[in-house]
Design an enzyme around this catalytic site. Sequence first.
Site, PDB file in Angstrom:
ATOM      1  CB  SER A 163     -27.149 -25.727 -29.158  1.00  0.00           C
ATOM      2  OG  SER A 163     -26.189 -25.338 -27.938  1.00  0.00           O
TER       3      SER A 163
HETATM    4  N1  SAH Z   1     -21.884 -23.294 -27.615  1.00  0.00           N
HETATM    5  C1  SAH Z   1     -21.543 -24.883 -27.539  1.00  0.00           C
HETATM    6  C2  SAH Z   1     -22.632 -25.413 -26.550  1.00  0.00           C
HETATM    7  C3  SAH Z   1     -22.030 -25.774 -25.266  1.00  0.00           C
HETATM    8  S1  SAH Z   1     -23.000 -26.413 -24.202  1.00  0.00           S
HETATM    9  C4  SAH Z   1     -21.272 -25.482 -28.877  1.00  0.00           C
HETATM   10  O1  SAH Z   1     -21.556 -24.936 -29.829  1.00  0.00           O
HETATM   11  O2  SAH Z   1     -21.046 -26.572 -28.841  1.00  0.00           O
HETATM   12  C5  SAH Z   1     -22.596 -25.223 -22.906  1.00  0.00           C
HETATM   13  C6  SAH Z   1     -21.294 -25.201 -22.351  1.00  0.00           C
HETATM   14  O3  SAH Z   1     -21.215 -24.430 -21.508  1.00  0.00           O
HETATM   15  C7  SAH Z   1     -20.737 -26.480 -21.779  1.00  0.00           C
HETATM   16  O4  SAH Z   1     -19.509 -26.953 -22.636  1.00  0.00           O
HETATM   17  C8  SAH Z   1     -20.314 -26.240 -20.323  1.00  0.00           C
HETATM   18  O5  SAH Z   1     -19.181 -27.023 -19.874  1.00  0.00           O
HETATM   19  C9  SAH Z   1     -20.136 -24.644 -20.522  1.00  0.00           C
HETATM   20  N2  SAH Z   1     -20.132 -23.808 -19.264  1.00  0.00           N
HETATM   21  C10 SAH Z   1     -21.044 -24.327 -18.044  1.00  0.00           C
HETATM   22  N3  SAH Z   1     -20.897 -23.401 -17.326  1.00  0.00           N
HETATM   23  C11 SAH Z   1     -19.870 -22.614 -17.789  1.00  0.00           C
HETATM   24  C12 SAH Z   1     -19.156 -21.261 -17.112  1.00  0.00           C
HETATM   25  N4  SAH Z   1     -19.792 -20.882 -15.891  1.00  0.00           N
HETATM   26  N5  SAH Z   1     -18.384 -20.620 -17.791  1.00  0.00           N
HETATM   27  C13 SAH Z   1     -18.030 -21.103 -18.935  1.00  0.00           C
HETATM   28  N6  SAH Z   1     -18.442 -22.105 -19.781  1.00  0.00           N
HETATM   29  C14 SAH Z   1     -19.533 -22.858 -18.853  1.00  0.00           C
END
Ligand code: SAH
Length: 245
Positions: free
Chosen positions: A94
């Site tokens: 993000s």
């Molecule tokens: N917080 C992260 C940003 C992640 S983007 C950072 O600081 O880099 C969102 C993430 O959510 C992705 O990696 C995606 O794979 C994950 N995601 C999507 N659906 C999910 C679920 N049901 N459970 C866990 N993770 C999930």
Amino acid sequence: MDLRQMLPILGVLAMITLPPDRCAGPPVEQGATDQYTQARARMVREQIASRDVTDPRVLEAIGRVPRHLFVPQDEVRYAYEDRPLPIGYGQTISQPYIVALMTQLARPAPTDRALEVGTGSGYQAAVLAPLVRRLFTIELEEPLARQAEERLRTLGYANVTVRHGDGYAGWPEEAPFDVILVTAAPEEVPPALVAQLAPGGRMVIPVGPVMEAQDLLRVEKGRDGAIRTEEIIPVRFVPLRHRER
Ligand code: SAH
């Protein structure tokens, strides 16, 4: 030449020979003056403090995390820019401002137990971890979960536990949580996450259809169990995936 004249020279030499912030755990490379430290200070000043993030603990926490170590090699030069970046597997890290804003909205306290859904690179976890007692973070993509776990361990974040799994259902074994941050957007607030919020707990979560018209919400559970929801700002997150039942 007396010693007083030599000191500034020694200072310059020390700066040149200091390694870049590759080695230590949090608090990371306090006092080092490499290019990333300066870029990061500028990021905090110009992108975060200049907007509406005012909590000094949050500004300090985000100012210490080496974001360039959480992005792929070919994105490193953009690590301190005001935008999300690709981290592989169709996912993103993000925008720094959004990470800071979500952290502030959750009002983390040093005694809190926290859950993050969507570990991704581990960056949001690294920003939140020093502000709480324990942080559990869950990621659906196994390689991302493994990389983030390794990265957080190398950097010395001892109070973070990473798990590979579907965070739509939360992490019932470790519930309840005082803070829940969800960094991918479901269409509705997952009921399991509301259930796993402690009385007095705060959840910050983007909600809405894929890549459009999502709102960042803060969902609070009162001491009496009553739920209160506030809309904060429009946002764009990757979708929170989950198996249909
Ligand atoms: N917080 C992260 C940003 C992640 S983007 C950072 O600081 O880099 C969102 C993430 O959510 C992705 O990696 C995606 O794979 C994950 N995601 C999507 N659906 C999910 C679920 N049901 N459970 C866990 N993770 C999930």
